[in-house]
Scaffold this motif. Structure first.
Motif, PDB file in Angstrom:
ATOM      1  N   GLU A 134      -7.543 -16.563   2.202  1.00  0.00           N
ATOM      2  CA  GLU A 134      -7.191 -17.072   3.533  1.00  0.00           C
ATOM      3  C   GLU A 134      -7.559 -16.075   4.632  1.00  0.00           C
ATOM      4  O   GLU A 134      -7.386 -16.358   5.813  1.00  0.00           O
ATOM      5  CB  GLU A 134      -5.686 -17.352   3.628  1.00  0.00           C
ATOM      6  N   GLY A 135      -8.004 -14.874   4.245  1.00  0.00           N
ATOM      7  CA  GLY A 135      -8.363 -13.856   5.222  1.00  0.00           C
ATOM      8  C   GLY A 135      -7.274 -12.837   5.479  1.00  0.00           C
ATOM      9  O   GLY A 135      -7.447 -11.919   6.267  1.00  0.00           O
ATOM     10  N   ASN A 136      -6.122 -12.982   4.815  1.00  0.00           N
ATOM     11  CA  ASN A 136      -5.012 -12.043   4.974  1.00  0.00           C
ATOM     12  C   ASN A 136      -5.232 -10.805   4.111  1.00  0.00           C
ATOM     13  O   ASN A 136      -5.815 -10.872   3.038  1.00  0.00           O
ATOM     14  CB  ASN A 136      -3.688 -12.691   4.555  1.00  0.00           C
ATOM     15  N   LEU A 137      -4.724  -9.661   4.587  1.00  0.00           N
ATOM     16  CA  LEU A 137      -4.751  -8.429   3.802  1.00  0.00           C
ATOM     17  C   LEU A 137      -3.391  -8.224   3.145  1.00  0.00           C
ATOM     18  O   LEU A 137      -2.348  -8.426   3.767  1.00  0.00           O
ATOM     19  CB  LEU A 137      -5.051  -7.225   4.699  1.00  0.00           C
ATOM     20  N   VAL A 138      -3.424  -7.798   1.886  1.00  0.00           N
ATOM     21  CA  VAL A 138      -2.195  -7.511   1.148  1.00  0.00           C
ATOM     22  C   VAL A 138      -2.339  -6.132   0.515  1.00  0.00           C
ATOM     23  O   VAL A 138      -3.344  -5.841  -0.135  1.00  0.00           O
ATOM     24  CB  VAL A 138      -1.932  -8.567   0.054  1.00  0.00           C
ATOM     25  N   ALA A 139      -1.340  -5.276   0.730  1.00  0.00           N
ATOM     26  CA  ALA A 139      -1.331  -3.938   0.145  1.00  0.00           C
ATOM     27  C   ALA A 139      -0.454  -3.934  -1.096  1.00  0.00           C
ATOM     28  O   ALA A 139       0.624  -4.533  -1.115  1.00  0.00           O
ATOM     29  CB  ALA A 139      -0.802  -2.930   1.157  1.00  0.00           C
ATOM     30  N   TYR A 140      -0.911  -3.249  -2.128  1.00  0.00           N
ATOM     31  CA  TYR A 140      -0.142  -3.037  -3.344  1.00  0.00           C
ATOM     32  C   TYR A 140       0.227  -1.561  -3.381  1.00  0.00           C
ATOM     33  O   TYR A 140      -0.642  -0.699  -3.258  1.00  0.00           O
ATOM     34  CB  TYR A 140      -0.959  -3.430  -4.582  1.00  0.00           C
ATOM     35  N   LEU A 141       1.533  -1.285  -3.518  1.00  0.00           N
ATOM     36  CA  LEU A 141       2.024   0.078  -3.496  1.00  0.00           C
ATOM     37  C   LEU A 141       2.874   0.371  -4.719  1.00  0.00           C
ATOM     38  O   LEU A 141       3.384  -0.555  -5.361  1.00  0.00           O
ATOM     39  CB  LEU A 141       2.871   0.294  -2.235  1.00  0.00           C
ATOM     40  N   LYS A 142       3.027   1.678  -5.034  1.00  0.00           N
ATOM     41  CA  LYS A 142       3.887   2.080  -6.151  1.00  0.00           C
ATOM     42  C   LYS A 142       4.592   3.369  -5.765  1.00  0.00           C
ATOM     43  O   LYS A 142       4.156   4.113  -4.893  1.00  0.00           O
ATOM     44  CB  LYS A 142       3.092   2.265  -7.432  1.00  0.00           C
ATOM     45  N   ARG A 143       5.722   3.621  -6.458  1.00  0.00           N
ATOM     46  CA  ARG A 143       6.424   4.898  -6.355  1.00  0.00           C
ATOM     47  C   ARG A 143       7.210   5.114  -7.638  1.00  0.00           C
ATOM     48  O   ARG A 143       7.573   4.153  -8.328  1.00  0.00           O
ATOM     49  CB  ARG A 143       7.324   4.968  -5.143  1.00  0.00           C
ATOM     50  N   PRO A 144       7.459   6.374  -7.965  1.00  0.00           N
ATOM     51  CA  PRO A 144       8.228   6.643  -9.179  1.00  0.00           C
ATOM     52  C   PRO A 144       9.609   6.011  -9.100  1.00  0.00           C
ATOM     53  O   PRO A 144      10.242   6.015  -8.041  1.00  0.00           O
ATOM     54  CB  PRO A 144       8.334   8.175  -9.203  1.00  0.00           C
ATOM     55  N   LYS A 145      10.032   5.460 -10.210  1.00  0.00           N
ATOM     56  CA  LYS A 145      11.345   4.821 -10.285  1.00  0.00           C
ATOM     57  C   LYS A 145      12.391   5.892 -10.588  1.00  0.00           C
ATOM     58  O   LYS A 145      12.152   6.782 -11.388  1.00  0.00           O
ATOM     59  CB  LYS A 145      11.333   3.762 -11.398  1.00  0.00           C
TER      60      LYS A 145
ATOM     61  N   TRP B 264       7.584   3.219 -12.967  1.00  0.00           N
ATOM     62  CA  TRP B 264       7.172   2.931 -11.598  1.00  0.00           C
ATOM     63  C   TRP B 264       7.828   1.658 -11.092  1.00  0.00           C
ATOM     64  O   TRP B 264       8.137   0.762 -11.860  1.00  0.00           O
ATOM     65  CB  TRP B 264       5.646   2.738 -11.533  1.00  0.00           C
ATOM     66  N   GLU B 265       8.001   1.606  -9.790  1.00  0.00           N
ATOM     67  CA  GLU B 265       8.353   0.343  -9.145  1.00  0.00           C
ATOM     68  C   GLU B 265       7.205   0.004  -8.197  1.00  0.00           C
ATOM     69  O   GLU B 265       6.496   0.894  -7.726  1.00  0.00           O
ATOM     70  CB  GLU B 265       9.694   0.418  -8.424  1.00  0.00           C
ATOM     71  N   TYR B 266       7.024  -1.277  -7.950  1.00  0.00           N
ATOM     72  CA  TYR B 266       5.876  -1.756  -7.185  1.00  0.00           C
ATOM     73  C   TYR B 266       6.325  -2.627  -6.019  1.00  0.00           C
ATOM     74  O   TYR B 266       7.383  -3.244  -6.072  1.00  0.00           O
ATOM     75  CB  TYR B 266       4.935  -2.565  -8.092  1.00  0.00           C
ATOM     76  N   ALA B 267       5.474  -2.661  -4.996  1.00  0.00           N
ATOM     77  CA  ALA B 267       5.733  -3.525  -3.843  1.00  0.00           C
ATOM     78  C   ALA B 267       4.421  -4.158  -3.406  1.00  0.00           C
ATOM     79  O   ALA B 267       3.352  -3.549  -3.517  1.00  0.00           O
ATOM     80  CB  ALA B 267       6.332  -2.732  -2.688  1.00  0.00           C
ATOM     81  N   THR B 268       4.509  -5.375  -2.924  1.00  0.00           N
ATOM     82  CA  THR B 268       3.380  -6.100  -2.352  1.00  0.00           C
ATOM     83  C   THR B 268       3.721  -6.337  -0.895  1.00  0.00           C
ATOM     84  O   THR B 268       4.766  -6.906  -0.583  1.00  0.00           O
ATOM     85  CB  THR B 268       3.184  -7.448  -3.072  1.00  0.00           C
ATOM     86  N   VAL B 269       2.834  -5.880   0.002  1.00  0.00           N
ATOM     87  CA  VAL B 269       3.138  -5.893   1.429  1.00  0.00           C
ATOM     88  C   VAL B 269       2.012  -6.566   2.207  1.00  0.00           C
ATOM     89  O   VAL B 269       0.862  -6.137   2.116  1.00  0.00           O
ATOM     90  CB  VAL B 269       3.306  -4.440   1.950  1.00  0.00           C
ATOM     91  N   PRO B 270       2.318  -7.614   2.983  1.00  0.00           N
ATOM     92  CA  PRO B 270       1.294  -8.187   3.849  1.00  0.00           C
ATOM     93  C   PRO B 270       0.984  -7.216   4.984  1.00  0.00           C
ATOM     94  O   PRO B 270       1.881  -6.572   5.516  1.00  0.00           O
ATOM     95  CB  PRO B 270       1.931  -9.472   4.369  1.00  0.00           C
ATOM     96  N   LEU B 271      -0.283  -7.097   5.316  1.00  0.00           N
ATOM     97  CA  LEU B 271      -0.706  -6.193   6.388  1.00  0.00           C
ATOM     98  C   LEU B 271      -1.155  -6.991   7.603  1.00  0.00           C
ATOM     99  O   LEU B 271      -1.890  -7.968   7.469  1.00  0.00           O
ATOM    100  CB  LEU B 271      -1.845  -5.290   5.923  1.00  0.00           C
TER     101      LEU B 271
END
Length: 50
Positions: free
Chosen positions: A38-49, A4-11
């Protein structure tokens, strides 16, 4: 074994759906959304490598 590869994305609250839809179109699956101290939302995502 699946790799898997992962990404962290601010929302941005007023654009959450659009942001997640775009990442989903690119093959990313939402794993979790975290509310940061701090009140920010962060999404954690994955997809097959590969």
């Amino acid at each position: 074994m699946q790799k898997w590869e992962y990404a962290t994305v601010p929302l941005i609250v007023h654009a959450t759906k659009q942001i997640l839809d775009q990442w989903g179109e690119d093959g990313w699956e939402l794993v979790q959304v975290i509310l940061m101290p701090e009140g920010n939302l962060v999404a954690y995502l994955k997809r097959p490598k590969g």
